[in-house]
Design an enzyme around this catalytic site. Structure first.
Site, short mmCIF file in Angstrom:
data_model
loop_
_atom_site.label_atom_id
_atom_site.label_comp_id
_atom_site.label_asym_id
_atom_site.label_seq_id
_atom_site.Cartn_x
_atom_site.Cartn_y
_atom_site.Cartn_z
CD GLU D 66 -20.23 -3.96 17.60
OE1 GLU D 66 -21.38 -3.68 17.99
OE2 GLU D 66 -19.42 -3.08 17.20
CG PHE D 89 -11.34 -1.63 18.77
CD1 PHE D 89 -10.10 -1.16 19.18
CD2 PHE D 89 -12.14 -0.81 17.97
CE1 PHE D 89 -9.66 0.10 18.79
CE2 PHE D 89 -11.69 0.46 17.58
CZ PHE D 89 -10.45 0.91 17.99
CB ALA D 90 -9.78 -8.18 19.81
CG ASP D 91 -10.98 -4.27 23.38
OD1 ASP D 91 -10.29 -4.30 22.35
OD2 ASP D 91 -10.56 -3.87 24.48
CB ILE D 93 -14.81 -10.91 21.51
CG1 ILE D 93 -15.22 -12.37 21.32
CG2 ILE D 93 -14.17 -10.69 22.86
CD1 ILE D 93 -14.03 -13.35 21.35
CG HIS D 135 -11.75 1.00 22.25
ND1 HIS D 135 -12.66 1.43 23.18
CD2 HIS D 135 -12.39 1.11 21.05
CE1 HIS D 135 -13.78 1.80 22.58
NE2 HIS D 135 -13.65 1.61 21.29
C1 LIG Z 1 -19.88 -1.48 20.25
C2 LIG Z 1 -18.96 -0.59 19.49
N1 LIG Z 1 -18.80 -0.76 18.17
C3 LIG Z 1 -17.96 0.03 17.49
C4 LIG Z 1 -17.25 1.02 18.12
C5 LIG Z 1 -16.24 1.87 17.34
N2 LIG Z 1 -16.78 3.19 17.02
C6 LIG Z 1 -16.58 4.25 17.83
S1 LIG Z 1 -17.38 5.63 17.31
C7 LIG Z 1 -18.02 4.81 15.97
C8 LIG Z 1 -18.96 5.49 15.05
C9 LIG Z 1 -20.16 5.98 15.77
O1 LIG Z 1 -21.09 6.55 14.88
P1 LIG Z 1 -22.30 7.37 15.49
O2 LIG Z 1 -22.94 6.59 16.57
O3 LIG Z 1 -23.16 7.78 14.36
O4 LIG Z 1 -21.64 8.62 16.17
P2 LIG Z 1 -20.77 9.75 15.47
O5 LIG Z 1 -19.35 9.28 15.55
O6 LIG Z 1 -21.26 9.94 14.09
O7 LIG Z 1 -20.98 10.95 16.33
C10 LIG Z 1 -17.59 3.49 15.95
C11 LIG Z 1 -17.93 2.49 14.92
C12 LIG Z 1 -17.43 1.15 19.51
N3 LIG Z 1 -16.75 2.05 20.24
N4 LIG Z 1 -18.29 0.35 20.17
#
Ligand SMILES: Cc1ncc(C[n+]2csc(CCOP(=O)(O)OP(=O)(O)O)c2C)c(N)n1
Ligand SMILES: Cc1ncc(C[n+]2csc(CCOP(=O)(O)OP(=O)(O)O)c2C)c(N)n1
Ligand SMILES: [Mg+2]
Ligand SMILES: [Mg+2]
Lengths: 318, 331, 318, 331
Positions: D66, D89-91, D93, D135
């Protein structure tokens, strides 16, 4: 291999930066500029030699220590003095003063993040921008060993590695982040981190600016030719305190005096004479000229007008 | 405030050091971490001697890794320690915002109360000439919309010591804002090693009858100076120091307004989006009928703090601004 | 080398996690639990085999995918169902539901950061805590290839390397972060990043949980004995979508079917039989028992009372 | 609002996609970046088709970084591009707070106007059942005390499209909050490709004479529902949609209050520390004399959002809460 003319240019620019810093110190002594400054004595080698591998259209993200990289990128000295004096002749038109946010878009000087590490991200963005716009601009980003441990570096380096961005990271490892020794706060070696992002890391001795230049030229060319990023770790020294007036009680006398023997300007002077690439007269002339140049800029800058209250909202919203 | 026999005059900065020292001596679970807090004793000199006395295991010089400083402290706090972490400048709360606003403040709640997060996050704040837009802020209000942690801002050495000790003993996370311009100020501080100032209790720093000026941190001193100015006009100003923003002592605020009917809220942060707006809203929602005029807010101009100290000074609020607001209110 | 008894234990726990997940899916189908869940099918190998290298007093920071690590750490199944049902029997007493914040301090389960990467920092803090308190507790922190690219990892890994913290990072590289292939978003290889922080990195095939276990045991022992952190990169697969109901339009059929051949549970079952370390009867018994255990827990959990409004402020301020 | 010949009924989400598509077609400097915005078309489906149409150079699937998403976008913006970055997600930020609040918002000012930072930061916000404390937020107010960027929050498809197009064309950085619960809502949107909605102009979404309800984003719909409820009591509610928090259309707010004399401010964020507090303070400072009663704020309970959807529902404000506040005001 750095050619003799370039070597002299490097020496000239280092001396110019040193003279500029001395003049600034005088301004501070005279109470004409605020005292918050991070002196750059000791790291001119890496700053000048790396920056001189860039073109004018390339981007520079400098760091908070010293001004040698900014001077090497060609920012006029009057503007730099103006920034410290906080007057209209400054590159930031009087907003800046102290540990400044020098900016010079025409010379690719993109400014500075006051929070360490912020510039690493902006550098990655600038490098991505050049790639998207299909220019051959290279971005160079300086930061200290301390700032290298911020998470921003990881995000910038990973993006740069993933997309082979034209970006050169220069870690100026002077052994200290304020009072904390690098080895206490750091796991592993910075140079080894590059490999984990899929690009080369090179360690080089900052006392020898000519060698630094060789390394930087290679990295910049690789970036320009689509070969992706490089991390250069320059082993350098902080000859003075973290800030002006820092008592440095945390630093042992022995370490300080070892550092003192590693001044890149002293080293380069001796090397140039020894190799016969410059004579004492030439070197003295360079030094005298630097002082003159700095004096002229200082005089000019002192004439700048202070900003008035109406600038306060001028640059906030377009 | 616990009664105390004697008192000494010390600086605000010394008060912080003593609070840390005494609590570290009292409870070995208390550890201090941050950039340069150890061998250097802090860049503002607030932690000298602790490293020598308690050693590298309890006084930890960290890397320049703000997310680790706060997030790591949460890890320390949920595994049996009571960390006092420092962000070198309060501005850096934005470099560890998720860690402060979500992890520190919400870990307990999100996990159904299974953990406590007994930690203090010390943040030296404020504009002191030349720090610029990223080293001059008073960002206390950033924590307001993220419930879970107290927000404490001492204005005097006694409050600094008493509130920091209370914060360290508190089982809640506490955001603790120390004003850099106050470190060198002096004041009487009780000797009693169990002297604590309860968190969330406002303090009337000056009694008055015509106008209430609400402030915290450095702005309390501006309010007191404004009260002096107003006195020369014959106006009696009450200065109410909230000592922070959460918990907010609404009883004390409403009681003072009941007496004066007029209120000015003064803060160092920009006028928009700060604690003054919140307090104004609480007043306008609950006791608007007690008011004889508008609720005035005094704060910095709504611009990034310029680095040029001369421009910074133009942006900062002053006692004269508060005085003017008071004059406008008394008509 | 993992002994036969441990191998069976690993198999048993993987099957338990699989059965639990199947039962959860049923609850979701029946509209008894919210549908937001990141199925763990495919990564049980690394989750179970790594976690089983820990003691009960060691700390676990699990990740958002699946529940196998949590189950392997011994958290009662009733509590897990309760978390998804959002009732008082949940480990979080009804606060959690969906992609939960399971917590079990008595078993060292320290909770989860909903923002990816947050747990890396808390893990570093927990490991530092063990060092300060002079216990021999080890902390293990799981995260995906996507989360490995957050700056939080850098700050956690650097601190861990600098201070030789008893910390094991497990990168579960399943090739995807939601819709983005790892190679598109990542520079270099995760396993190579460890070296840059001064500690070992080991890559291992997640399809083979027994090998994973060997690697994890070595890492945990090193951490416990003061040898500092290890990064384990497990090459694993995501058999299902990112979330339940993810149409996965971004994923090619070929890649999905290759992944499908790498199921660690299927592999382990065949390997145990082939080596003679388990008979068909033993394995079937384990499977039947898992289903029974899960069913019993499910029934018990369904009886839990829903929380009422008075809990809303109960755990906010002490 | 530019006049337009025709209009179609589309979803809020489609309105976002169209705005991006049209502006990318119009100006090749516009690039889109964020997690899963490319081949997947966004986890909320707001960016489908752009990757196929504009390619990987202009629709960039980023790593989960981010700080890079926002800080990198600043780098793009000061070197000739016009990035539209997305935080999933806006969170989040808070995971890029320095980059958003200091770098994006202040880069121009800190460098004496030498750069412009023409970028938009899209942030899907809001509680939609089960997202939990990290979230579900509507963190718009976090940007208030950091001047430099606009804060825009559309409540309808037409506003979403017109405001996003305006934001992309604006040379200032813009924080653009889209409500996740609104993505599937439908409304008429003008066909005119140059239809833009000016940033910083409030919109009276329903005229009324007895009470002004001020809201933005999803809360506008709660306010409209509350107005229906109030109508059955014979109370005429005016619903003023601020369409964001900066610039704040104080003229429109004051004019409405002049008419009604009563005001309720409704937001989804927790009551404390949100936009409602700021707007309340502006009103109490400038037009308190127009008021016939307290300034009421409606917002979520001051707790982290519980993940259990049933508990979340208890924490969220409702039209009934707004209606009750209206009733209390008209006495
Ligand atoms: C800081 C943050 N950015 C984005 C997300 C949204 N998000 C949740 S799971 C995910 C993918 C995660 O990928 P990975 O770490 O490879 O784990 P996998 O889901 O493949 O097991 C994302 C983008 C989040 N929860 N927190
Ligand atoms: C995010 C952030 N943390 C801390 C600081 C305060 N600070 C300014 S310079 C400095 C030390 C930097 O050390 P290093 O990067 O090694 O550079 P050096 O000063 O040695 O040249 C610190 C801690 C800051 N400006 N930003
Ligand atoms: Mg250094
Ligand atoms: Mg993955």
């Amino acid at each position: 291999m750095t050619d003799p003319k370039t070597k002299l240019d490097i020496y000239r620019t280092m001396v110019l930066a040193q003279s500029w810093e001395q003049a600034l110190m005088r301004l501070i002594d005279e109470n004409l500029a605020p005292a918050s400054y991070h002196p750059g004595r000791g790291s001119e080698g890496s700053e000048v030699a790396c920056t001189m591998a860039l073109r004018e259209s390339d981007y520079l993200l400098y760091d908070h220590r010293g001004m040698a990289h900014i001077i090497a990128k060609g920012v006029p000295l009057v503007g730099l003095f103006g920034d410290f004096l906080g007057n209209e002749l400054g590159t930031t038109r009087g907003y800046g003063a102290g540990i400044v946010h020098v900016a010079d878009p025409d010379r690719g000087v993109l400014g500075q993040s006051g929070t360490l590490g912020g510039s690493q991200l902006i550098a990655a963005g600038a490098a991505l921008s050049a790639k998207i716009r299909k220019t051959d601009q290279v971005t160079m980003c300086f930061f200290g060993d301390g700032a290298a441990n911020r998470g921003t570096f990881h995000e910038a380096a990973n993006a740069a590695g993933a997309w082979k961005l034209p970006l050169v990271f220069v870690v100026q490892n002077n052994g200290w982040a304020v009072s904390v020794p690098t080895e206490y706060s750091t796991g592993g070696a910075f140079v080894d981190r590059a490999n984990g992002y899929g690009f080369p890391g090179v360690a080089v001795d900052g006392q020898n600016p000519f060698e630094v230049h060789d390394v930087a030229v290679e990295a910049v060319e690789r970036a320009r030719n689509g070969g992706g990023p490089t991390l250069i770790e320059v082993k350098t020294v902080r000859l003075l305190g973290h800030y002006l007036g820092d008592p440095q009680a945390y630093r042992e006398a022995a370490e300080r005096s070892t550092s003192a023997t590693r001044d890149p300007i002293v080293w380069a002077r001796a090397a140039l004479k020894e190799s016969g690439e410059a004579t004492e007269e030439q070197l003295s002339a360079i030094e005298a000229e630097a002082i003159e140049q700095v004096e002229a800029a200082r005089e000019q800058a002192l004439a700048g007008a202070k900003p008035t209250a109406d600038v306060l909202t001028e640059y906030l919203y377009v | 405030m616990t009664a105390s026999s004697g008192a000494r005059t010390i600086t605000y900065s010394r008060a912080i050091t003593e609070a840390l020292d005494e609590e570290m001596a009292r409870d070995e679970r208390v550890v201090v971490l941050g950039e340069d807090v150890g061998r250097m004793g802090g860049i503002f000199g607030a932690t000298p001697g602790l490293y020598e006395k308690y050693g590298a295991d309890r006084v930890i010089d960290t890397p320049i890794s703000e997310m680790f400083i706060v997030g790591g402290a949460v890890g320390l706090a949920i595994t049996g320690l009571r960390p006092v972490a420092e962000l070198q400048f309060a501005d850096f709360i934005v470099n560890a915002a998720d860690e402060t606003l979500s992890k520190m403040s919400k870990w307990r709640y999100m996990h159904g109360g299974q953990f406590r997060v007994p930690m203090v996050l010390r943040m030296p704040e404020g504009a002191t000439g030349g720090g610029g837009a990223e080293h001059s802020l008073c960002p206390e209000a950033l924590m307001l919309s993220y419930p879970g942690a107290h927000i404490v801002v001492p204005s005097t050495p006694a409050d600094a010591k008493g509130l920091l000790k209370a914060a360290i003993r508190d089982d809640n996370p506490v955001g603790f804002f120390e004003h850099k311009a106050l470190y060198a100020t002096r004041g009487a501080v009780p000797d009693d090693p169990d002297f604590v100032v309860p968190i969330g209790k406002a303090d009337i720093k000056r009694e008055g009858t015509d106008v209430t000026v609400i402030a915290w941190g450095r702005a309390v001193h501006w309010a007191l100076a404004a009260a002096d100015l107003a006195a020369t006009d014959g106006t009696s100003v009450e200065v109410l120091d909230t000592r922070g923003l959460r918990p907010l002592d609404t009883d004390a605020i409403f009681a003072s307004i009941e007496k004066t009917g007029r209120v000015v809220i003064a803060q160092e942060a920009p006028r928009t989006g700060g604690g003054a707006s919140e307090i104004s809203a609480v007043i306008a929602e609950n006791v608007i009928d007690l008011l004889e005029g508008p609720i005035k807010r005094i704060g910095a101009m709504d611009v990034p703090i310029p680095q040029n100290p001369a421009l910074e000074a133009l942006v900062m609020p002053t006692p004269a601004d508060i005085h003017l607001a008071v004059k406008e209110l008394v008509g």
